[in-house]
Design a protein around this motif. Structure first.
Motif, PDB file in Angstrom:
ATOM      1  N   GLU A  94      39.776  73.425  75.111  1.00  0.00           N
ATOM      2  CA  GLU A  94      38.706  72.441  75.227  1.00  0.00           C
ATOM      3  C   GLU A  94      38.184  72.380  76.655  1.00  0.00           C
ATOM      4  O   GLU A  94      36.970  72.295  76.883  1.00  0.00           O
ATOM      5  N   GLY A  95      39.084  72.446  77.627  1.00  0.00           N
ATOM      6  CA  GLY A  95      38.664  72.446  79.024  1.00  0.00           C
ATOM      7  C   GLY A  95      37.814  73.659  79.354  1.00  0.00           C
ATOM      8  O   GLY A  95      36.836  73.562  80.118  1.00  0.00           O
ATOM      9  N   THR A  96      38.173  74.808  78.778  1.00  0.00           N
ATOM     10  CA  THR A  96      37.392  76.028  78.995  1.00  0.00           C
ATOM     11  C   THR A  96      35.987  75.880  78.425  1.00  0.00           C
ATOM     12  O   THR A  96      34.991  76.228  79.077  1.00  0.00           O
ATOM     13  N   LEU A  97      35.881  75.346  77.208  1.00  0.00           N
ATOM     14  CA  LEU A  97      34.571  75.160  76.576  1.00  0.00           C
ATOM     15  C   LEU A  97      33.730  74.142  77.352  1.00  0.00           C
ATOM     16  O   LEU A  97      32.516  74.320  77.501  1.00  0.00           O
ATOM     17  N   ASN A  98      34.371  73.089  77.845  1.00  0.00           N
ATOM     18  CA  ASN A  98      33.644  72.096  78.637  1.00  0.00           C
ATOM     19  C   ASN A  98      33.098  72.714  79.915  1.00  0.00           C
ATOM     20  O   ASN A  98      31.973  72.418  80.340  1.00  0.00           O
ATOM     21  N   LYS A 106      28.071  78.038  83.544  1.00  0.00           N
ATOM     22  CA  LYS A 106      27.087  78.547  82.587  1.00  0.00           C
ATOM     23  C   LYS A 106      27.143  80.063  82.404  1.00  0.00           C
ATOM     24  O   LYS A 106      26.645  80.582  81.404  1.00  0.00           O
ATOM     25  N   LYS A 107      27.752  80.781  83.362  1.00  0.00           N
ATOM     26  CA  LYS A 107      27.866  82.246  83.240  1.00  0.00           C
ATOM     27  C   LYS A 107      29.264  82.684  82.807  1.00  0.00           C
ATOM     28  O   LYS A 107      29.494  83.874  82.599  1.00  0.00           O
ATOM     29  N   PHE A 108      30.166  81.730  82.661  1.00  0.00           N
ATOM     30  CA  PHE A 108      31.567  82.049  82.345  1.00  0.00           C
ATOM     31  C   PHE A 108      31.703  82.407  80.870  1.00  0.00           C
ATOM     32  O   PHE A 108      31.169  81.717  79.996  1.00  0.00           O
ATOM     33  N   CYS A 136      37.614  89.171  75.127  1.00  0.00           N
ATOM     34  CA  CYS A 136      36.998  88.941  76.437  1.00  0.00           C
ATOM     35  C   CYS A 136      36.943  87.453  76.809  1.00  0.00           C
ATOM     36  O   CYS A 136      36.468  87.109  77.898  1.00  0.00           O
ATOM     37  N   PHE A 137      37.374  86.601  75.894  1.00  0.00           N
ATOM     38  CA  PHE A 137      37.357  85.163  76.180  1.00  0.00           C
ATOM     39  C   PHE A 137      38.497  84.836  77.145  1.00  0.00           C
ATOM     40  O   PHE A 137      39.663  85.105  76.871  1.00  0.00           O
ATOM     41  N   GLU A 138      38.166  84.257  78.301  1.00  0.00           N
ATOM     42  CA  GLU A 138      39.157  83.927  79.321  1.00  0.00           C
ATOM     43  C   GLU A 138      39.340  82.423  79.438  1.00  0.00           C
ATOM     44  O   GLU A 138      38.397  81.651  79.234  1.00  0.00           O
ATOM     45  N   SER A 139      40.536  82.023  79.796  1.00  0.00           N
ATOM     46  CA  SER A 139      40.831  80.611  80.016  1.00  0.00           C
ATOM     47  C   SER A 139      40.240  80.155  81.336  1.00  0.00           C
ATOM     48  O   SER A 139      40.187  80.913  82.321  1.00  0.00           O
TER      49      SER A 139
END
Length: 269
Positions: A94-98, A106-108, A136-139
């Motif tokens: 959730e923190g990553t999505l926020n 915005k580029k992460f 490729c999804f990073e924390s």
């Protein structure tokens, strides 16, 4: 605001918020299921082999729904969250999505030309977000200098404070984390701690009046240790628990079940 001279009287000697931690599969969930009028909010699907009021949740969306019901109905005297360790994992996402939805992030976790060239994403996805679970999804916790931990921490703190605000006595289960500490003699010794990252442990333990380590004795029985020391995090503000290693479950080896459980030694009132 008016002030009067009023002497406070302790209403309860039993813990309002109890953290129990141990190695996995040591019977934490089974033990708390023996409490009367106890609702278990199961985050790890580890309660399939226990009886009781068990509510399985698989993500934060489902946790929000069960929390809303608990806030409205106040159905249980004891509420168990199993486990804080799993909650941390969800809050990291959730923190990553926020962060991804913020100006800074915005580029992460977005598809770049390099990803397209490497065949990791189609060209028509250029600039779009990678979904959770993609290779490729990073924390957010991977950001340099630990910047990202703030986002995970804010998410965890939000959920933990909501849990604490519920009516009834709360019990939080967590796993153990092995660590090495320096003894008073300057030696490196093996210790144990709650398996939460950095400040998340501080958030959890600072607001909980009692922390216990669940252990099995050589007699096969189950104990809750409140013996604070160099290598452990446990302890209690309740006088009857401080410094104690209390027998809470007597194990019948033949039946492979508890012959008796003594939660009344923890919750004395």
């Amino acid at each position: 605001m008016e002030f009067t001279k009023t002497k406070r009287v302790i209403k309860s000697h039993s813990p309002d918020e109890l953290i129990i931690y141990s190695k996995p599969k040591m019977g934490k969930t089974d033990l708390v299921s023996r409490l009367d009028d106890c609702g278990i909010i199961e985050l790890e699907k580890g309660a399939n082999y226990v009886s009781g009021y068990v509510h399985d949740v698989s993500n934060l969306e489902e946790l929000d729904k069960i929390m809303t019901w608990l806030e409205k109905e106040n159905p249980y005297k004891y509420i168990v969250f199993d486990t804080l360790t799993r909650l941390e994992e969800w809050c990291e996402i959730e923190g990553t999505l926020n962060y991804m939805n913020s100006v800074q992030g915005k580029k992460f976790n977005r598809v770049t030309e390099e990803h397209v060239e490497m065949g990791l994403a189609p060209a028509n996805r250029l600039g779009q977000q990678f979904p959770v679970g993609h290779q490729c999804f990073e924390s957010v916790n991977t950001l340099p200098q630990g910047f990202g931990y703030r986002w995970s921490r804010e998410s965890y703190k939000k959920w933990f404070e909501r849990m604490r605000a519920l009516q009834g006595r709360k019990i939080y289960l967590a796993h153990i984390k092995d660590k090495f500490i320096e003894s008073k003699q300057g030696e490196q010794v093996s210790g144990r701690d709650i398996d939460l990252t950095g400040k998340l442990k501080s958030i959890s333990t600072s607001f909980s009046d009692t922390i216990a380590y669940l252990n099995r004795g050589t007699d096969g029985n189950t104990y809750l240790s409140f013996q604070a020391g160099e290598s452990v995090a446990e302890g209690s503000r309740s006088k009857h628990l401080t410094g104690q290693n209390i027998l809470v479950g007597e194990w019948d080896k033949e039946k492979k079940d508890y012959s008796s459980v003594h939660w009344d030694r923890i919750y004395i009132d």
